[in-house]
Design an enzyme around this catalytic site. Structure first.
Site, PDB file in Angstrom:
ATOM      1  CB  ALA A  29      -0.896  -0.065   1.245  1.00 35.04           C
ATOM      2  N   GLY A  70       0.752  -4.960   1.114  1.00 37.98           N
ATOM      3  CA  GLY A  70      -0.491  -5.204   0.282  1.00 37.98           C
ATOM      4  C   GLY A  70      -0.175  -5.865  -1.015  1.00 37.98           C
ATOM      5  CD  GLU A  75      -2.239  -7.617   3.075  1.00 39.82           C
ATOM      6  OE1 GLU A  75      -1.759  -6.344   2.740  1.00 39.82           O
ATOM      7  OE2 GLU A  75      -3.096  -7.923   3.992  1.00 39.82           O
ATOM      8  CD  GLU A  80       1.670  -5.658   6.025  1.00 43.15           C
ATOM      9  OE1 GLU A  80       2.573  -6.572   6.306  1.00 43.15           O
ATOM     10  OE2 GLU A  80       0.855  -5.564   5.193  1.00 43.15           O
TER      11      GLU A  80
HETATM   12  N1  COA Z   1       4.647   3.177  -0.725  1.00 37.83           N
HETATM   13  C1  COA Z   1       4.906   4.422  -1.044  1.00 37.83           C
HETATM   14  N2  COA Z   1       5.956   4.554  -2.000  1.00 37.83           N
HETATM   15  C2  COA Z   1       6.731   3.611  -2.035  1.00 37.83           C
HETATM   16  C3  COA Z   1       6.603   2.177  -1.657  1.00 37.83           C
HETATM   17  C4  COA Z   1       5.228   2.176  -0.536  1.00 37.83           C
HETATM   18  N3  COA Z   1       4.887   1.088  -0.361  1.00 37.83           N
HETATM   19  N4  COA Z   1       7.706   1.323  -1.858  1.00 37.83           N
HETATM   20  C5  COA Z   1       8.392   2.071  -2.504  1.00 37.83           C
HETATM   21  N5  COA Z   1       7.938   3.318  -2.760  1.00 37.83           N
HETATM   22  C6  COA Z   1       8.850   4.313  -3.344  1.00 37.83           C
HETATM   23  C7  COA Z   1      10.121   5.038  -2.666  1.00 37.83           C
HETATM   24  O1  COA Z   1       9.609   5.873  -1.529  1.00 37.83           O
HETATM   25  C8  COA Z   1      10.804   5.673  -3.700  1.00 37.83           C
HETATM   26  O2  COA Z   1      10.059   6.796  -4.166  1.00 37.83           O
HETATM   27  P1  COA Z   1      11.212   8.272  -4.195  1.00 37.83           P
HETATM   28  O3  COA Z   1      11.978   7.701  -5.405  1.00 37.83           O
HETATM   29  O4  COA Z   1      10.119   9.328  -4.635  1.00 37.83           O
HETATM   30  O5  COA Z   1      11.983   8.405  -2.994  1.00 37.83           O
HETATM   31  C9  COA Z   1      10.568   4.610  -4.786  1.00 37.83           C
HETATM   32  O6  COA Z   1       9.197   4.002  -4.491  1.00 37.83           O
HETATM   33  C10 COA Z   1      11.511   3.588  -4.896  1.00 37.83           C
HETATM   34  O7  COA Z   1      11.770   2.894  -3.655  1.00 37.83           O
HETATM   35  P2  COA Z   1      13.386   2.947  -3.052  1.00 37.83           P
HETATM   36  O8  COA Z   1      12.959   2.649  -1.630  1.00 37.83           O
HETATM   37  O9  COA Z   1      14.064   3.997  -3.355  1.00 37.83           O
HETATM   38  O10 COA Z   1      13.867   1.505  -3.638  1.00 37.83           O
HETATM   39  P3  COA Z   1      14.807   0.617  -2.756  1.00 37.83           P
HETATM   40  O11 COA Z   1      15.319  -0.395  -3.875  1.00 37.83           O
HETATM   41  O12 COA Z   1      15.980   1.354  -2.121  1.00 37.83           O
HETATM   42  O13 COA Z   1      13.951  -0.114  -1.900  1.00 37.83           O
HETATM   43  C11 COA Z   1      12.029  -1.649  -0.919  1.00 37.83           C
HETATM   44  C12 COA Z   1      12.908  -1.172  -2.316  1.00 37.83           C
HETATM   45  C13 COA Z   1      10.937  -2.180  -1.512  1.00 37.83           C
HETATM   46  C14 COA Z   1      12.761  -2.517  -0.124  1.00 37.83           C
HETATM   47  C15 COA Z   1      11.714  -0.165  -0.248  1.00 37.83           C
HETATM   48  O14 COA Z   1      10.996   0.517  -1.308  1.00 37.83           O
HETATM   49  C16 COA Z   1      10.741  -0.383   0.845  1.00 37.83           C
HETATM   50  O15 COA Z   1      10.943  -0.947   1.972  1.00 37.83           O
HETATM   51  N6  COA Z   1       9.286  -0.014   0.713  1.00 37.83           N
HETATM   52  C17 COA Z   1       8.289  -0.361   1.467  1.00 37.83           C
HETATM   53  C18 COA Z   1       7.604  -1.687   1.381  1.00 37.83           C
HETATM   54  C19 COA Z   1       6.645  -1.860   2.535  1.00 37.83           C
HETATM   55  O16 COA Z   1       7.061  -1.718   3.801  1.00 37.83           O
HETATM   56  N7  COA Z   1       5.366  -2.133   1.948  1.00 37.83           N
HETATM   57  C20 COA Z   1       4.466  -2.501   2.897  1.00 37.83           C
HETATM   58  C21 COA Z   1       3.601  -1.316   3.210  1.00 37.83           C
HETATM   59  S1  COA Z   1       2.355  -1.721   4.164  1.00 37.83           S
END
Ligand code: COA
Length: 258
Positions: free
Chosen positions: A64, A109, A112, A132
């Protein structure tokens, strides 16, 4: 450019979440577009099954959209979860097979969504998880319920409580994904598997989905009753007569969906 792309080819609808710069995170616009795509897939007889994937090489769906979380109140968060759950239910009960082609991160999500699909094929670089608890919440789109049903309570607890991502190999080992393939083979393998399913008797395919999905929520004896009813309905189809005749005549069956 739309946040969700759709394309129908050979009775297969491919739905691609298209926010690669945000790792295909689910914001309200994506949720609405996915709901519309699955509603039209349900109604459209030209669609036999669906492949769901993410744009780009990095992510299926990274969860999400976390930027929304700051605005949530306890009341609005409940609606947020119920709306997501309704979409997951719509995917699960589409009545047509849905394959998640997991091409990278499937987190929160995103995991999910994959869980709501009928089958999951992952590319070798995929990473799955329910992170989460790192954000101070729990899954809200059915993950706490579908994950233990798919991989068992102990494995689900480990994923849900640690928030750790697991590799495609590990996901395959515990049954969270059905197959793993090279990234370049992901969509061809998903298409091949779906085509194989779509070549079977359509009514029987529909009832297998119903027997499993509805049956898992029923007491065992009621689920057996439901299975027997669906078995009886299959016997009323032309395809059942064709399938049995084809076997006895040692020829391939030609199913029509009637
Ligand atoms: N919601 C909103 N934005 C998200 C996102 C999410 N769930 N996951 C990634 N993004 C965005 C990042 O903020 C970033 O945006 P920006 O370029 O404007 O800063 C872009 O996507 C790229 O992500 P980034 O974190 O730079 O890539 P990475 O390769 O360093 O890391 C992940 C990848 C997946 C490990 C990391 O993005 C992450 O942990 N995301 C969240 C995952 C999460 O907790 N999901 C569950 C939500 S309930």
């Amino acid at each position: 450019m739309s946040v969700v792309l759709t394309e129908v080819l050979d009775r297969i609808l491919t739905v691609t979440v298209n926010r690669p710069d945000k790792l295909n995170a689910l914001n309200p616009e994506v949720m609405d577009a996915l709901a519309a795509a699955f509603e039209s897939a349900r109604r459209d007889d030209a669609v036999g099954g669906v492949i769901l994937t993410g744009a780009g090489e990095k992510a299926f769906i990274a969860g999400a959209d976390i930027t929304i979380f700051k605005m949530l109140t306890p009341f609005s968060a409940r609606s947020f979860a119920r709306r997501g759950q309704a979409l997951m239910d719509a995917i699960e009960t589409l009545g047509k097979p849905v394959i998640a082609a997991v091409n990278g991160f499937a987190l929160g999500g995103g995991c999910e969504v994959a869980l709501a699909c009928t089958l999951r094929i992952a590319s070798k670089n995929a990473k799955l998880g329910q992170p989460e608890v790192n954000l101070g919440v729990i899954p809200g789109y059915g993950g706490s319920q579908r994950l233990p049903r798919l991989v068992g309570k102990g494995r689900a607890f480990e994923i849900l409580l640690t928030g750790d991502m697991i590799s495609a190999d590990e996901a395959h080992r515990i049954g969270l994904v059905n197959r793993i393939v090279e990234p370049a083979d992901l969509l061809p393998a998903s298409r091949e598997l779906l085509k194989k399913i779509l070549a079977k008797a359509p009514v029987a395919i529909h009832y297998v989905l119903d027997a499993v999905n509805a049956g898992l929520d029923m007491p065992f004896a009621a689920a057996e009753g439901h299975e027997a009813t669906l078995f009886g309905l299959c016997v009323a189809t032309e395809d059942m007569r064709e399938g049995v005749s084809a076997f006895l005549e040692k020829r391939p069956a030609k199913f029509t969906g009637k």
